[in-house]
Design an enzyme around this catalytic site. Structure first.
Site: not given
Ligand code: BGP
Length: 450
Positions: A161, A347
């Site tokens: 990201e 993800e």
């Molecule tokens: C994405 C990231 C992850 C993870 C996920 C969920 O942006 O790559 O590392 O954290 O989001 O987001 P959050 O942890 O803010 O709920």
């Protein structure tokens, strides 16, 4: 109906969110560690402690039937100074052990080289990504890993990201009270990241042509909130600036005019040399990691773009909409734009505040999320999208990127609270069994329960 036989049923985590052991065995701080200590919620050293639960966690992966595990390597565990001046053998041996265990259990490692955890040593030394030296230091680190593990690891993700980090420059250790200066700095870092990334992709394509290497991008679906063309354009522009610019640069090797115009509007000019342009062309990704969770609906009010929440629609407590069809939509857009590029969903997941009830965790919303999104993914496959794997976020409960331990995504519960208290016992949630069945039947159970 159905999924390809070799479909990579996986699950995801990242190092700073799951490992803990922040300053153990020679690891030094990353920006993710430092940022987390400034927040009111749990910090990286209070996370799920996979560093000390590796065998147990991999046994659980085996029980779940995972075909793939997407995780990241902590840069500062392997290279405490960020550069090659010191190689931390204890840190390296942790990943050697992990990758061996995964392979012994027929679980394909999908490795993110850099997931939000840039070395503080390099930020102190030359302000990190702001300095052109960062290009070579990233390249050297990535090359070191790939030279080490190319026989065991086929799937590599360069940067997680990048656009999220550039739009939140404190994630890169970049600050400025002046908003336009901050923007300019973030875009300098952005270009350096593109060049470092292209350099390692070029190296891999020339030296290890059998490997897959590409970025993990954040690409929520953007839709107009009304029928107005202004809203449709706002949604289009948002996806172009935020997501497609990145994918165009890394997949097509060319910076889109629209993005350069947008930079210019903000008084930023990227001066690329002929060799930089050539490098971007030579360093084109050969697959894509897609982080997809949700859809955002946008509208323009007083010349400003705002997100609109839909009445009676389902959202997580943190405001992320439940929209399975949005996933099919995004996948089809990728297919149309980048033809047959192989995509792994790196993800995708549902967050909840959860607690143990008589030694169990019931998570029906996550089960529904998995079911509805996988059914749409299946439709996308039949639309012709080249999806080769699915790794939900997250395998196990872990630290949120900025909202502590209470925001849980895991298939496995970890007994630790937002103050870092708890024995870190692993407990399989209901979604664990649900996903196990999906994997065991190669997706057929999804259709039976429908
Ligand atoms: C994405 C990231 C992850 C993870 C996920 C969920 O942006 O790559 O590392 O954290 O989001 O987001 P959050 O942890 O803010 O709920």
């Amino acid at each position: 109906m159905g999924f390809p036989n070799n479909f990579l049923w996986g699950a995801s985590t990242s190092a700073f969110q799951v490992e803990s052991a922040v300053n153990e065995d020679g690891k030094t701080d990353s920006i993710a560690d430092v940022r987390s200590r400034k927040m009111s919620v749990a910090s990286t050293d209070m996370a799920s402690d996979e560093y000390h639960h590796l065998h147990e966690d991999i046994a659980l992966m085996k029980e779940l039937g995972l075909k793939a595990y997407r995780f990241s390597i902590s840069w500062t565990r392997v290279l405490p100074n960020g550069d090659l001046s010191v190689i931390n053998s204890k840190g390296l041996s942790y990943y050697q052990k992990m990758i061996k265990l995964l392979k012994d259990n027929q679980i394909e490692p999908i490795v993110t080289i850099y997931h939000f955890d840039y070395p503080m040593a390099l930020i102190k030394k030359y302000k990190g990504w702001l300095d052109p030296n960062s290009i070579n230091d990233y390249f050297n680190y990535a090359k070191f890993l790939i030279d080490q593990f190319h026989n065991q690891v086929k799937y590599w993700l360069t940067i997680n990201e990048q656009e999220v980090q550039v739009f939140n420059p404190n994630m890169l250790g970049i600050y400025d009270n002046n908003a336009s200066k901050l923007f300019e700095k973030a875009q300098t870092a952005n270009l350096n990241m593109y060049l470092g990334q292209a350099k390692i992709i070029k190296y891999v394509r020339e030296n290890y042509p059998n490997l897959k290497i590409g970025p993990a991008v954040s690409f929520p679906t953007y839709l107009p909130a009304t029928m107005a063309s202004e809203d449709a354009w706002a949604a289009k522009k948002q996806e172009n600036i935020f997501a497609f610019s990145l994918m165009d640069i890394v997949i097509r090797g060319k910076i889109p005019k629209l993005y350069l115009n947008w930079l210019q509007k903000h008084n930023v000019h990227w001066n690329l040399t002929i060799s930089d342009k050539k490098l971007l062309k030579q360093g084109k990704a050969n697959y894509l990691g897609l982080n997809w969770y949700t859809t955002q609906r946008l509208t323009v009010v007083d010349h400003k773009v705002k997100e609109v929440k839909i009445k009676n629609a389902k959202y997580t407590e943190w405001g992320w909409a439940y929209d399975p069809v949005g996933l099919r939509f995004a996948l089809n857009q990728i297919q149309e734009r980048y033809s047959d590029i192989p995509v792994i969903i790196t993800e995708c997941g549902w967050s909840e505040r959860e607690k143990l009830e008589n030694g169990q965790v019931h998570d029906p919303d996550r089960i529904n999320y998995l079911k509805d999104h996988l059914l749409q993914l299946n439709k996308a496959l039949h639309d012709g999208v080249n999806v080769i794997g699915f790794c939900p976020w997250s395998f196990i409960d872990l630290l949120s990127s900025h909202e502590g331990m209470a925001k849980r995504y895991g298939l496995v519960y970890v007994n630790v609270n937002d103050r870092g208290k708890g024995d870190r016992k692993r407990i399989k949630k209901d979604s664990f069994d649900y996903y196990r069945k999906i994997i065991e039947t190669n997706g057929q159970s999804l259709f039976e329960s429908n």
